[in-house]
Every structure is written in C-alpha cells, then in structure tokens.
Design a protein around this motif. Structure first.
Motif, PDB file in Angstrom:
ATOM      1  N   ASP B  49       0.820  -1.216   0.000  1.00  0.00           N
ATOM      2  CA  ASP B  49       0.000   0.000   0.000  1.00  0.00           C
ATOM      3  C   ASP B  49       0.855   1.269   0.000  1.00  0.00           C
ATOM      4  OD1 ASP B  49      -2.951   0.914   0.444  1.00  0.00           O
ATOM      5  OD2 ASP B  49      -1.721   2.149   1.810  1.00  0.00           O
ATOM      6  N   ILE B  50       2.010   1.178   0.672  1.00  0.00           N
ATOM      7  CA  ILE B  50       2.896   2.355   0.750  1.00  0.00           C
ATOM      8  C   ILE B  50       3.357   2.771  -0.642  1.00  0.00           C
ATOM      9  CG2 ILE B  50       5.128   3.197   1.627  1.00  0.00           C
ATOM     10  CD1 ILE B  50       4.757   1.220   3.965  1.00  0.00           C
ATOM     11  N   SER B  52       1.828   2.680  -3.343  1.00  0.00           N
ATOM     12  CA  SER B  52       0.839   3.278  -4.237  1.00  0.00           C
ATOM     13  C   SER B  52       1.261   4.712  -4.499  1.00  0.00           C
ATOM     14  CB  SER B  52      -0.554   3.229  -3.602  1.00  0.00           C
ATOM     15  OG  SER B  52      -0.577   4.072  -2.483  1.00  0.00           O
ATOM     16  N   THR B  55       0.964   7.770  -1.879  1.00  0.00           N
ATOM     17  CA  THR B  55       1.741   7.659  -0.642  1.00  0.00           C
ATOM     18  C   THR B  55       3.205   8.013  -0.864  1.00  0.00           C
ATOM     19  OG1 THR B  55       0.266   5.842  -0.129  1.00  0.00           O
ATOM     20  CG2 THR B  55       2.131   6.184   1.337  1.00  0.00           C
ATOM     21  N   VAL B  58       3.670  11.646  -0.932  1.00  0.00           N
ATOM     22  CA  VAL B  58       3.676  12.224   0.418  1.00  0.00           C
ATOM     23  C   VAL B  58       5.022  11.984   1.097  1.00  0.00           C
ATOM     24  CG1 VAL B  58       2.640  12.089   2.721  1.00  0.00           C
ATOM     25  CG2 VAL B  58       1.181  12.023   0.695  1.00  0.00           C
ATOM     26  N   LEU B  59       5.564  10.787   0.863  1.00  0.00           N
ATOM     27  CA  LEU B  59       6.858  10.438   1.474  1.00  0.00           C
ATOM     28  C   LEU B  59       7.954  11.392   0.993  1.00  0.00           C
ATOM     29  CD1 LEU B  59       8.177   8.206   3.259  1.00  0.00           C
ATOM     30  CD2 LEU B  59       8.874   7.119   1.131  1.00  0.00           C
ATOM     31  N   PHE B 214       4.020  12.425   5.882  1.00  0.00           N
ATOM     32  CA  PHE B 214       3.960  10.990   6.128  1.00  0.00           C
ATOM     33  C   PHE B 214       3.423  10.693   7.531  1.00  0.00           C
ATOM     34  CE2 PHE B 214       5.630   6.604   6.216  1.00  0.00           C
ATOM     35  CZ  PHE B 214       5.197   6.192   4.968  1.00  0.00           C
ATOM     36  N   LEU B 217      -0.280  10.520   7.626  1.00  0.00           N
ATOM     37  CA  LEU B 217      -0.832   9.262   7.127  1.00  0.00           C
ATOM     38  C   LEU B 217      -0.850   8.211   8.231  1.00  0.00           C
ATOM     39  CD1 LEU B 217       0.699   8.940   3.540  1.00  0.00           C
ATOM     40  CD2 LEU B 217      -1.609   9.662   4.191  1.00  0.00           C
ATOM     41  N   TRP B 221      -4.254   6.350   9.716  1.00  0.00           N
ATOM     42  CA  TRP B 221      -4.567   4.914   9.767  1.00  0.00           C
ATOM     43  C   TRP B 221      -4.857   4.461  11.192  1.00  0.00           C
ATOM     44  CZ3 TRP B 221      -6.320   3.703   5.515  1.00  0.00           C
ATOM     45  CH2 TRP B 221      -5.669   3.990   4.289  1.00  0.00           C
ATOM     46  N   TYR B 233       3.316   1.545   7.932  1.00  0.00           N
ATOM     47  CA  TYR B 233       3.811   2.883   7.587  1.00  0.00           C
ATOM     48  C   TYR B 233       4.874   3.332   8.593  1.00  0.00           C
ATOM     49  CZ  TYR B 233       0.497   4.065   3.871  1.00  0.00           C
ATOM     50  OH  TYR B 233      -0.186   4.115   2.699  1.00  0.00           O
TER      51      TYR B 233
END
Lengths: 499, 264
Positions: B49-50, B52, B55, B58-59, B214, B217, B221, B233
């Motif tokens: 998922d990270i 994707s 994400t 954002v990282l 990050f 996020l 979650w 994450y």
C-alpha cells in the motif's frame, strides 16, 4: 633640566637606529579588570638572543608574551618588532610564531597538515616584473606543493620525528605533540619564536631532554627565542639572558650567572636557587653585621648603619674550625652529590651544602668568605602611605578606618604621612578580626622570622615581619595598634615633595 | 554470612525493564501488526500500500520539508551560535536562554499562536509556507544548542594558533572553526531532521489538506483503526530514518558521536 633635554632625543634615536634589537617593549602597561598585570615595562631583546621571562605564576610574564604575539593589546605603551611599531597589528601579520603551552595542535589535521598550516598562508617573493607603465613591481607567490612537502620534511627532521607526516596528532605522546608544535612554528622561519611554558606538561626526564634540544635548535636556527617559564633551573640552563619578573614589574635582567651570583633584591635571591636571605646592617663600607657578628664583604656605598638584605648561597658556607659563627646541626639530607644541612646559629637557621656530612646535633663553626656575601638594598624598610583623617581619632587607610593616637595637633580632614614599621602590623586568621581584609602575596623566610607581603583590596602593598608563615593567597585580617601608627602632618603646599 | 554487595550492573536494571516494556515490546508488536492482515494472517499487503502513487508522493514531500527545515535551521543557527558563544555579546548566557525559552511552552499552543499571528496580522493563509515556518520555529533550538555548545567549548588557543601561523580571520573561520564545529552541526542536523520527517501536528494545524506529511498518514490509519496499515507505515519510516542516519554517520566518520551520545 639640562640632562633631560639631552636624554629625550637620545632615547628616540636608540629606538630606531639600533637594528640589532629585534623586540622593543616601551612603557607597556596592561590592565585587566582594574588589576595591573604588567606595569610600565621596558625591555629590549637582541637579534638571535635566547631570552627567558621568569617569574611566579601571575607575575605577568605570559601576558607580556601574549602582547608580543599580538593576542592582547597593551593598555598603554608600544611594542616594536624589528623597529616596526606592531602595537596594534593583528597577530597574523606580525611574522612571529608561538609554541603554545598546551601545544594547540589542530585535532582535525594530521602531523603534515599541522606543520604545513603556516606555510600555506605564507607569501614569498617571486620576481620583480615591469608592468605596462614601466613601474617595477615585486610579485609574491605561494609555496608550491613540493616546496611545502620538503619544508615539512626538514622541520620534522629538526625535531626528530621523521616519517610521522601521516600520523594523527591525537595518537601522539605529549613529547611528540610538543615536537610537532615546535616544528609547526619553526617551519615558518619566523624572526622571533615565542615559547609559552612549552615544557610544562612533560615529565622531568622528557623536559631535561627537550631543554637541551631547544637550546641546540636555537643555536642552529639562529632565530630569536623568547621563552616563558616559572622554572628557575630551566631559565638558568637555557638562556642567554634572564628577565626576572614579579607583580608585573621587572626585578632584574641579566645573564644567568649574574642573576644567580648577584641578585638585585631579596625576591630574586629567593626565587633563583636555594639561598640564605638575612637582614643585616652595613656598619661601614666593606663591613656588614648579621647574626651578632661582623663580617667583611665586597660591597660599599651604603649609608652608615643602613639596614640591608643579604644573600649567602648554601654552597658558599664552609664548615671549618676557624668559622666566625657557631651553630648546631639540626637536619642532614644526602642529595646524591652533596649533603644539605640545616644549621641553627644565634638568630638564623642556615642552609648549608657540603660534600662532607655532619651528624645532627653536632656543634660546628661556619666560615663565610667576603665574596660569598652579596648585599642588596632593602626593597622597603617601612610602610608609608599618604592619607587623611576621617575623624579626629582615626585615619582612612586602604578602605578601612584605623584608630590613632592624636596629640591634639590634628583634626579631621588633615592630610598626613603615615609610617608603620614592619614588625608592628598584626595579621589575624579570621578576616573579620582585622580592621581590613587583605591577601597574602608572598612570604620570605629571613632566618628567625618571615617577611610577608600582603596586598589590600585597594591594591596597596604592606610588608610586615611575623613569626608565622602565612599561606600565599590566604585571605586574612590586618590590624595595627593605635600607638604603632606614626603620623606626620602634611602641609598642603609641600605635600608633593613629601610623598 | 553472605555480604550484601552492590553490583554496579544492578543500577541499570530499572532502565532495562523500562526499555523492554516501552521500547522493545512495542516495536515487536508494531512489527507483528505490520506483517499481518485484519484476520491475523501473514501478508505483505500493508507494505504494498505504501508504494501506491499517492503515498510515495507524500513520502518525498515529507523528506523534502524535513530537509528544507534542517537547512534553514542550520543557516540561521550557525552564525547565531557563533555570536552567542562570544561572551562579549552574551554575558551570563542570558541571550541563549531567550532562544531556549520557547521550548518550555507546549508546542501545540505555540503552533496555534503562530497560526493566528500569520492569519490575523500578516494576512498569510495556511499552507506550505506556514508549515515550514512552524517547523523551523519549533525545532530551531535543537539546531542551535549543539552548535552553541561546541563553540563555547572550543579551545581558544587553536584559533590563536591559526592567527599566529599567519591565517587571516576569514581563513581561520573556514580552516579551523568550521571543521572543529562539525560534530555540533551533525548532531544538530540529526536532532532536527529526525523529528521533522515524522511530525504530523504542525502540518495538521498550519497546513492545508494537500500539505499532509507521512506522519499524518500514520496518524490517519491509527485513528481510523487500521492498525496493520499504520504499523507498516510507521515501520517503513523507522527503517528510512535509520538508513539516513547510518549514511550520515558513515559520511562523517562517526564524529557526531561525542555530542549525540552515540545515538548511532
């Protein structure tokens, strides 16, 4: 008046004409937070000389060195290096180098980097070119990489560290770090090398070795060395000339032998070597009396019955049947090549060195030859101050109010000259028991008593004689009995003359 | 009779227990959650998922903001630390205290104050610029202190030695002061970069939705009860920070150890 007129231009001339003088310190005073560390100092150092500034800690020797290096600016006075006034020139433009007390090697550079540091900053004369307008110009350049490598190599050879170029300075021993520090300074080929207690952190054996090596380096390099130390032996071994300092003032300047044989005052005598320092009286020229006996001496020119200090070196006292003084051996210590004995006579306990040892308790006679007695003028014989009466029965003195005996001739506000003999001042353990609090500056054993120098919070000095050995830097109280304060009224108009 | 002896290791026991309970066990729990799905089955889905597209963006954004914050802090703190270390300007370290004092006040409070100040007084809206200002404001003391400390304790005789060897003040700055201050600079960078890359409160308060980092996020979650995703994450960020720090420590030859207490 006439004399003065002649003197002044001469002084000016000597400053600029005599090029053999590499360093001139003229009337330099340095004050830190109201404390005078160096007081109106005059000193000149000849080209190629090895001069040592010697004195106890806090005497101003390091401050003087730092002013020559440029890290401090004098409060007043001037400093010349090679007849150029450098008083306000920053250290990096002075062309002299320093070996620091704690080496100050750059930890982020290796041995090579440390030694090459100064070379990379240096510009050397390259060639003279003629520019478009026909004016001749000197061109300066940096050292090439190869030149630097060669110079570093040579400097390392001088200090005996060949092949150490790539070593980390932090991995070196104290002695090796010291050598790198010296190499770093001499590689720049300075006119003057300043050394600030460079051997202080080394052990005794290492220190002796380095002393000889430094002396040899001085001879081979031909650089002027100005060396600061508190170690009198070091000073006498290495120097061409020794400058003995105390309290920011030069006490004596001279070759080591002269300083040792003919100390100019009791301070120098006590600081340099072991010595017997006594108080005596000059009966007439060439005749002095001490310990209740009369002695022949080589000094003259003192007033009749003038009180003097005299110094007799322990090795100059002979134990002999014909001796003038009778004494009893108190203590004997074998020192390897001689015996050191404490011998008590009437009024003084002599330290005597002899190759023949006597037993403790034995009665012996001491012979002192005329040329073994060195007579010095007393620094001061009484404490004298000028002050005012803060009431009809007391005077203001060094921040305190001292009671006096007033015969009626004095009134409040009168200016007086105050005289207090050395033996009439009393020190008290507890500061609050005294009239003012004072600090012990130094003590000097005079055989049967101690002469103590103290300074007040107003920075005035007192000398006093006492039976007790006070600790230096101790805070003590000071009191004086009213009847021991000798007063002399000062008339307003002649006060200048009286002071 | 057996005598009671104090073993020095005994004193480390409370810390040992504490770190086991609050550092090691939670990390293991985190690790477990990161590698299982909602039903407790082993899976790599959470990590997938990270990667994707959204994400990763954002990282990179988070690392960018952290890097920028660190650089700005360094540029301001370095000359300031040098000035403050000079006792002529900073008698009895009072000025340093002024710079450290904000740390005594709750960070959230300061962020809300900053927000109001920006909007009401300066007419500047929330967004990237305000986030950056907040970050610099919040983490500045962590950059200033280690550099200041290193300048205060710097051996003055080294600087004198440099002058003595003919180096001008400018040369002395670049060839002695800068290299000697590197350990302080590096620990300052670590102490600013590490927390800024994972923070979420500042971007939450001072940023717009597109300014999320990050940390936001991870926060999202966990608050939405997706513990497995949140753990993955957090674990991923932990690894990234770890790698960054190891690289920087390798680059500087471990010189920062003295001032960071050997974090790495």
């Amino acid at each position: 008046m006439n004399e003065q007129k002649h003197n002044n231009p001469n002084e000016q001339k000597s400053l600029h004409e005599k090029t053999d003088k590499i360093i001139e310190v003229v009337g330099v005073t340095k004050v830190f937070d109201d404390v005078t560390v160096v007081d109106d100092m005059n000193l000149s150092i000849k080209r190629g000389e090895f001069v040592t500034l010697l004195g106890p800690s806090g005497c101003g020797k390091t401050t003087l060195l730092r002013m020559i290096a440029g890290f401090e600016t004098p409060t007043s006075g001037k400093i010349f290096i090679g007849s150029k006034d450098v008083t306000y020139i920053p250290p990096h433009k002075r062309g002299i180098n320093t070996v620091f007390q704690k080496y100050a090697l750059f930890p982020h550079l290796n041995v090579f980097g440390n030694i090459a540091y100064g070379l990379k900053n240096k510009r050397i004369f390259d060639k003279t070119i003629t520019d478009k307008k026909g004016v001749e110009k000197d061109v300066y350049r940096k050292f090439s990489k190869k030149e630097i490598e060669e110079k570093v190599k040579r400097a390392l050879k001088v200090v005996g560290l060949e092949g150490y170029e790539h070593r980390d300075v932090n991995s070196l021993s104290g002695g090796q770090q010291q050598r790198v520090a010296i190499a770093r300074a001499i590689v720049c080929e300075p006119k003057v090398l300043l050394l600030d207690e460079p051997l202080g952190a080394l052990d005794l054996k290492m220190r002796k070795e380095m002393q000889l090596e430094l002396k040899a380096m001085h001879k081979n390099l031909g650089i002027t060395f100005v060396y600061v130390t508190h170690d009198q032996e070091e000073a006498l071994t290495m120097s061409d000339r020794v400058v003995v300092m105390n309290d920011g003032v030069i006490q004596q300047v001279g070759v080591p032998k002269k300083i040792y044989d003919e100390p100019s005052n009791a301070f120098v005598a006590s600081f340099i070597g072991e010595s017997n320092i006594l108080s005596g009286t000059m009966i007439a020229d060439y005749n002095v009396s001490f310990c209740g006996e009369k002695f022949r001496c080589l000094d003259k020119g003192f007033e009749k019955n003038e009180k003097v200090d005299l110094v007799i070196r322990p090795e100059d006292i002979e134990i002999s049947e014909q001796g003038q003084l009778e004494g009893k051996v108190i203590d004997v210590v074998f020192k390897g090549t001689f015996y050191q004995m404490e011998i008590a006579t009437e009024g003084y306990e002599f330290t005597v060195q002899s190759t023949v040892g006597r037993k403790a308790g034995e009665t012996v006679r001491l012979a002192i030859a005329p040329n073994s007695i060195h007579i010095m003028k007393k620094l001061r014989t009484t404490n004298t101050f000028v002050t005012v009466l803060d009431s009809d029965t007391s005077i203001e003195l060094c921040g305190g109010s001292f009671e006096i005996i007033n015969d009626g001739s004095l009134v409040k506000g009168d200016r007086v000259k105050v005289t207090i003999p050395f033996d009439k001042i009393e020190l008290t353990d507890d500061e609050s028991d005294g009239i003012i609090g004072v600090n012990v500056a130094q003590t000097l054993y005079k055989g049967s008593y101690y002469q103590v120098q103290i300074y007040t919070d107003t920075d005035e000095d007192f000398y006093l004689d006492t039976d007790i050995d006070w600790d230096i830097d101790d805070r003590v109280g000071l009191k004086i009995k009213p009847e021991d304060i000798i007063l002399q009224k000062l008339e307003e108009e002649n006060e200048e003359a009286d002071v | 009779m057996k005598r009671l002896t104090f073993n020095r290791k005994l004193f480390a026991l409370p810390y040992g227990v504490l770190s086991a309970l609050f550092v090691i066990v939670p990390l293991l729990v985190l690790l477990y959650f990161a590698f299982v799905d909602g039903d407790g089955k082993f899976t790599f889905e959470n990590f997938a998922d990270i990667f994707s597209k959204g994400t990763i963006k954002v990282l990179f954004y988070s690392f960018g903001v952290a890097l920028l914050t660190t650089v700005i802090c360094l540029v301001i703190a370095y000359p300031l630390a040098m000035i403050l270390a000079n006792s002529r300007f900073n008698k009895s370290a009072l000025l340093v205290m002024m710079f450290i004092l904000p740390m005594w006040i709750n960070s959230l409070l300061r962020m809300y104050a900053l927000k109001n100040l920006f909007i009401e007084l300066l007419q500047i809206d929330t967004g990237f610029f305000m986030v950056l200002c907040g970050m610099v404001y919040d983490f500045f003391p962590f950059m200033l202190l280690p550099i200041y400390t290193i300048f205060v304790s710097m051996d003055k005789s080294l600087i004198e030695a440099s002058y003595d060897l003919g180096a001008s003040p400018i040369k002395t700055f670049f060839r002695v002061k800068v290299p000697l201050s590197m350990p302080g600079v590096i620990s300052g960078i670590i102490m600013v970069f590490m927390p800024t890359v994972s923070t979420f409160a500042i971007s939450d308060i001072l940023g717009k939705p597109e300014n999320i980092m990050f940390g936001n996020l991870i926060n999202y979650w966990f608050t939405k009860n997706h513990w497995n995703l949140g753990s993955a994450y957090a674990f991923f960020l932990l690894i990234l920070i770890g790698i960054t720090m190891i690289i920087s420590s390798k680059l500087t030859g471990g010189k920062a150890k003295a001032t960071t207490g050997g974090i790495l």
